[in-house]
Scaffold this motif. Structure first.
Motif, PDB file in Angstrom:
ATOM      1  N   PHE A  69      19.098  10.087   3.185  1.00 23.96           N
ATOM      2  CA  PHE A  69      18.930  11.418   2.475  1.00 23.96           C
ATOM      3  C   PHE A  69      20.134  11.513   1.752  1.00 23.96           C
ATOM      4  O   PHE A  69      20.013  11.836   0.460  1.00 23.96           O
ATOM      5  CB  PHE A  69      18.653  12.320   3.174  1.00 23.96           C
ATOM      6  N   LYS A 124      17.947  23.500  -0.367  1.00 22.10           N
ATOM      7  CA  LYS A 124      16.716  22.832  -0.108  1.00 22.10           C
ATOM      8  C   LYS A 124      16.597  21.673   1.258  1.00 22.10           C
ATOM      9  O   LYS A 124      15.789  22.605   2.275  1.00 22.10           O
ATOM     10  CB  LYS A 124      15.946  22.482  -0.946  1.00 22.10           C
ATOM     11  N   TYR A 125      17.081  21.432   1.066  1.00 23.02           N
ATOM     12  CA  TYR A 125      16.721  20.137   2.334  1.00 23.02           C
ATOM     13  C   TYR A 125      17.503  19.591   2.914  1.00 23.02           C
ATOM     14  O   TYR A 125      17.413  19.167   4.295  1.00 23.02           O
ATOM     15  CB  TYR A 125      16.436  18.047   1.558  1.00 23.02           C
TER      16      TYR A 125
END
Length: 114
Positions: free
Chosen positions: A78, A112-113
């Motif tokens: 990510f 957010k992630y």
């Protein structure tokens, strides 16, 4: 030891379904994408290993260790993807104001992630 030997399977690998790559040099984005995809394939293998460990009723602490490693590898994929995205935004921005706006959007996504 806590390690499971890899077993050969007769099922076709996911890699056989890969799209063909365009000929020519790989740009920065393509290189990042290949690196992230490689990391994700390794995570996929780790998860299959965890499932095998569970099927073999191995101790929970050994399974937890492998799950932790898979989670960290997925997080790393990510972060690599987000780094590539930031580099692209900076390279495509026309002005310093545009750069700030684009980076602020990526920072929002990270918050957010992550």
């Amino acid at each position: 030891m806590g390690y499971v030997e890899k077993k050969k399977t007769t099922a076709p690998r996911a890699t056989a379904k890969r799209a063909s790559k365009p000929s020519g040099a790989i740009n920065g984005q393509g290189l990042h994408q290949q690196e992230v995809m490689h990391r994700l394939r390794r995570v996929e293998g780790q998860i299959r290993g965890v499932l095998t460990m569970m099927e073999q009723d191995l101790p929970c602490d050994a399974i937890a260790q492998q799950l932790s490693a898979a989670r960290k590898a997925l997080d790393r994929a990510f972060y690599e993807m987000m780094a590539c995205s930031l580099e692209m935004e900076i390279g495509e921005a026309a002005s310093s104001k545009d750069i700030r706006v684009r980076i602020a959007e990526k920072a929002r996504l990270l918050a957010k992630y992550a």
